[in-house]
Design an enzyme around this catalytic site. Sequence first.
Site, PDB file in Angstrom:
ATOM      1  CG  ASP A   1      -0.441  -0.259   2.405  1.00 33.61           C
ATOM      2  OD1 ASP A   1       0.714  -0.279   2.505  1.00 33.61           O
ATOM      3  OD2 ASP A   1      -1.088  -0.224   3.618  1.00 33.61           O
ATOM      4  CB  SER A   2       4.484   1.607   0.046  1.00 36.12           C
ATOM      5  OG  SER A   2       4.879   0.664  -0.763  1.00 36.12           O
TER       6      SER A   2
ATOM      7  CG  ASP B   1       0.907  -3.987   2.239  1.00 35.79           C
ATOM      8  OD1 ASP B   1       1.108  -4.870   2.924  1.00 35.79           O
ATOM      9  OD2 ASP B   1       1.501  -3.236   2.133  1.00 35.79           O
TER      10      ASP B   1
ATOM     11  CE  LYS C   1       3.379  -5.742   4.158  1.00 34.89           C
ATOM     12  NZ  LYS C   1       3.080  -4.694   4.818  1.00 34.89           N
TER      13      LYS C   1
ATOM     14  CD  GLU D   1       0.587  -1.382   8.177  1.00 39.36           C
ATOM     15  OE1 GLU D   1       1.034  -1.200   7.164  1.00 39.36           O
ATOM     16  OE2 GLU D   1       0.300  -0.646   9.171  1.00 39.36           O
TER      17      GLU D   1
ATOM     18  CD  GLU E   1       8.190  -0.061   7.887  1.00 45.36           C
ATOM     19  OE1 GLU E   1       8.291   1.063   7.350  1.00 45.36           O
ATOM     20  OE2 GLU E   1       7.276  -0.414   7.583  1.00 45.36           O
TER      21      GLU E   1
END
EC number: 2.1.2.11
Length: 265
Positions: free
Chosen positions: A46-47, A85, A113, A115, A182
Amino acid sequence: MPKAITVPAIKAMAANGEKFTMLTAYDATFSSLLSGLGVETLLIGDSLGMVVQGQESTLPVSVDEMVYHVQAVARGNKGALLVADMPFNSYGTVEQCLDTAGKLMQAGAHMVKLEGGAWLCESVTAMSRMGIPSCVHMGLTPQSVNKFGGYKVQGREDDAAKAMINEAVAVAEAGADFILLECVPSDLGKAITEAVPVPVIGIGAGNDTDGQVLVCYDMLGLTQHRLPKFVKNYMQVHGNYEAAVTAYIQEVKAKTFPSKEHGFE
């Protein structure tokens, strides 16, 4: 067509002490180039909100946009494991998580993925039951940037470090296939890698994780912003993308990247 990399194949590499590589990819062209050079895992991150869309954070990225980019990367892929993501506010409940993950898997992802920490355990178990591999992203989680008050190293205090280790163990026991760390101290990256039975991917987490990931635009110097401490600009040294990506792969596997200068204490 090279033999496709699978989740069990990455787990076997980690168990045998062989480092593996991950880079981000957002379209078919980068997917083809990076996987063709031997990058084992590609992250449709999602970057893309920041490096492709020009947003200030990852938060505006939608599920439909992630599906679009996963489809594009899947079309260009030459055998890499594709990790997608799950965007902000798309996995708050088990039901929502399964719905989002299902859409990304149907678009061509091999793993999703998300978070968070131990609060994800129920969703991770539900996904595992449905045959959806998962990677839990811990430490600096960009979707929580407003909660953190910026992009800051996590887990420096003893209590926070111990909590992160415990939560990593919990999500692995719940069925997570990978963990991504991270911006945590290098010692903590090592401790978590040793504590869990699944592969750990690092970005600013030291040199003792099983794999490493960078944003492809960053490591190729294709960015307008100041590079984070954990990034090495390979294009600056090697001059073309093939040599740059090849050097990244070689240095990760030789354990010369990341060096101490790219980590945190």
